[in-house]
Design a protein around this motif. Structure first.
Motif, PDB file in Angstrom:
ATOM      1  N   ASP A 204       0.844  -1.187   0.000  1.00 17.34           N
ATOM      2  CA  ASP A 204       0.000   0.000   0.000  1.00 17.34           C
ATOM      3  C   ASP A 204       0.881   1.239   0.000  1.00 17.34           C
ATOM      4  OD1 ASP A 204      -2.245   1.619   0.100  1.00 17.34           O
ATOM      5  OD2 ASP A 204      -3.228   0.378   1.628  1.00 17.34           O
ATOM      6  N   SER A 207       1.618   6.375   3.143  1.00 22.69           N
ATOM      7  CA  SER A 207       0.746   7.206   3.973  1.00 22.69           C
ATOM      8  C   SER A 207      -0.234   6.380   4.801  1.00 22.69           C
ATOM      9  CB  SER A 207      -0.024   8.205   3.104  1.00 22.69           C
ATOM     10  OG  SER A 207      -0.781   7.521   2.113  1.00 22.69           O
ATOM     11  N   THR A 208      -0.530   5.137   4.385  1.00 21.54           N
ATOM     12  CA  THR A 208      -1.489   4.317   5.136  1.00 21.54           C
ATOM     13  C   THR A 208      -0.915   3.822   6.458  1.00 21.54           C
ATOM     14  OG1 THR A 208      -0.796   2.255   4.054  1.00 21.54           O
ATOM     15  CG2 THR A 208      -2.549   3.530   2.989  1.00 21.54           C
ATOM     16  N   ALA A 210       0.158   5.471   8.895  1.00 20.39           N
ATOM     17  CA  ALA A 210      -0.357   6.265  10.015  1.00 20.39           C
ATOM     18  C   ALA A 210      -1.596   5.604  10.602  1.00 20.39           C
ATOM     19  CB  ALA A 210      -0.670   7.679   9.545  1.00 20.39           C
ATOM     20  N   ARG A 211      -2.314   4.847   9.771  1.00 19.49           N
ATOM     21  CA  ARG A 211      -3.524   4.163  10.245  1.00 19.49           C
ATOM     22  C   ARG A 211      -3.242   2.725  10.643  1.00 19.49           C
ATOM     23  NH1 ARG A 211      -6.429   1.107   7.004  1.00 19.49           N
ATOM     24  NH2 ARG A 211      -5.624   2.212   5.164  1.00 19.49           N
ATOM     25  N   THR A 212      -2.453   2.013   9.836  1.00 21.31           N
ATOM     26  CA  THR A 212      -2.238   0.593  10.087  1.00 21.31           C
ATOM     27  C   THR A 212      -1.155   0.315  11.116  1.00 21.31           C
ATOM     28  OG1 THR A 212      -0.661   0.462   8.249  1.00 21.31           O
ATOM     29  CG2 THR A 212      -2.982  -0.016   7.764  1.00 21.31           C
ATOM     30  N   ARG A 213      -0.235   1.264  11.292  1.00 21.85           N
ATOM     31  CA  ARG A 213       0.848   1.077  12.264  1.00 21.85           C
ATOM     32  C   ARG A 213       0.994   2.361  13.083  1.00 21.85           C
ATOM     33  NH1 ARG A 213       0.176  -3.416  11.082  1.00 21.85           N
ATOM     34  NH2 ARG A 213       1.712  -5.021  10.499  1.00 21.85           N
ATOM     35  N   SER A 214      -0.046   2.670  13.860  1.00 17.81           N
ATOM     36  CA  SER A 214      -0.049   3.915  14.630  1.00 17.81           C
ATOM     37  C   SER A 214       0.990   3.926  15.733  1.00 17.81           C
ATOM     38  CB  SER A 214      -1.441   4.140  15.236  1.00 17.81           C
ATOM     39  OG  SER A 214      -1.802   3.047  16.062  1.00 17.81           O
ATOM     40  N   ARG A 221       7.452   8.208  11.469  1.00 16.30           N
ATOM     41  CA  ARG A 221       6.397   8.978  10.814  1.00 16.30           C
ATOM     42  C   ARG A 221       7.006  10.116   9.984  1.00 16.30           C
ATOM     43  NH1 ARG A 221       3.781   8.170  15.808  1.00 16.30           N
ATOM     44  NH2 ARG A 221       4.323  10.269  16.535  1.00 16.30           N
TER      45      ARG A 221
END
Length: 226
Positions: A204, A207-208, A210-214, A221
């Protein structure tokens, strides 16, 4: 909350937490603990109380820890969940630092070459076909990934692989392996991570993460955002 000279007892929803005064002598601590454990905290036939032991700024040897566990094991009313200390050995701290450090390499990994590191890898350069990079943590490549990348080599499935241009021969995270992409496949600023439901490597946009591996660190980051 019940306070003794060396031990403070606090009840929680999960059981009892025993706070051990780290200024008391260890032998005095054991004597008071023996007295505490002899008290009738639960009625007969009830489930054993779960215990968490907080040692504070006290380091105990393996032999001392076994003495603590043995005292609890001799009492049917209690089961020890954790024995926690704020103090670790210097060697253990150095090993932990090495395991979690980000290792920077500025080079090209050519065919037949392999780079193995402990911790996270930040590679400024390309991984050519036939080249391989391996890390116990995450892998970040500021360049083209055309070879093999293996993150979480010690079994950590939460590790990720990210690259400026992603067209690998093979991706591997822990023991999960992806197939080689079709001819011509590849993408800019992509990452691979293990999907917790399917146990497969998902590709993916970076940028994803930040959601999948907070739980990624601030430094990580910052890399994702360029």
């Amino acid at each position: 909350m019940v306070t003794n000279r060396c031990i403070t007892i606090k009840g929680t929803r999960d059981g009892l937490t025993l706070f051990m005064d780290d200024t008391c002598a260890f032998n005095d601590l054991l004597k008071e603990l023996e007295s505490v454990l002899s008290m009738n905290y639960i009625a007969e036939n009830e489930q054993p109380i779960r215990i968490r032991v907080e040692l504070g700024n006290r380091y105990i040897t393996g032999e001392q820890e076994e003495k603590l566990k043995e005292m609890f094991a001799n009492q049917q009313n209690f089961t020890v969940d954790q024995i926690v200390s704020n103090v670790i050995l210097k060697q253990t701290a150095l090993e932990w630092k090495d395991d979690t450090a980000i290792k920077l390499h500025n080079k090209i990994i050519r065919s037949g070459q392999e780079l193995n590191i402990v911790g996270d890898l930040l590679l400024i350069g390309d991984v050519n076909p036939g080249g391989k990079v391996v890390a116990t943590g995450n892998i970040y490549i500021l360049g083209h990934l055309r070879g093999i990348a293996h993150a979480g080599s010690d079994g950590n499935k939460s590790s990720i692989i990210a690259a400026s241009y992603m067209s690998p021969t093979q991706l591997r995270i822990a023991n999960v392996m992806s197939r080689s992409p079709d001819e011509g496949d590849g993408g800019m600023m992509e990452c691979g991570f293990v999907d917790r439901d399917s146990e497969q490597i998902i590709m993916d946009r970076i940028s994803t993460l930040a959601r999948t591996r907070s739980d990624l660190s601030v430094f990580e980051r910052r890399i994702m955002n360029g």
